[in-house]
Design a protein around this motif. Structure first.
Motif: not given
Length: 131
Positions: A75-90, A95-103
């Motif tokens: 994959g690369d920066h266009d791949s779908i990345v799903l993020l899971l934590c306890r309550d969605g806040e983290v 997600a914001r950090d990964l978007l800023l990194a180019g995903f």
């Protein structure tokens, strides 16, 4: 998340963002590709919020680990990345950090493991009728 993985296969990556200690105690959801903690416990361990929570900091390896995992699977920066934590806040922070990194296709899972809050603000886990 599981429907997306079934539909898009190897181009969807589901990451559990919880600290290793929490994942070890509670387990990791079926279908998770990797445990990639967004936060780490401060060392030496100290407590905040009147002793209710351990102090944590952002992992310095998070973005590089996600990037390497995705690349190792073609994959690369266009791949779908799903993020899971306890309550969605983290997951939202990560997600914001990964978007800023180019995903470009990053999606935090709202409500996380605990589920979305109801009208009264409480989180209610929905169980199967047989449970």
């Amino acid at each position: 998340a599981f429907d997306m993985k079934a539909a898009f296969g190897r181009d969807v990556h589901l990451f559990d963002l919880r600290v290793r200690e929490e994942a070890a105690a509670a387990g990791v959801a079926v279908g998770t590709d990797a445990l990639v903690p967004y936060l780490e416990l401060d060392q030496p361990l100290r407590w905040v919020d009147a002793g209710a929570n351990p102090a944590m900091r952002r992992s310095g390896h998070f973005i590089d680990t996600v990037r390497a995992w995705v690349a190792a699977r073609g994959g690369d920066h266009d791949s779908i990345v799903l993020l899971l934590c306890r309550d969605g806040e983290v997951a939202a922070q990560a997600a914001r950090d990964l978007l800023l990194a180019g995903f470009v296709n990053v999606r935090p899972i709202r409500g996380g493991f605990d589920g979305s809050p109801g009208a009264d603000g409480r989180r209610v886990q929905k169980l199967n009728a047989s449970d």
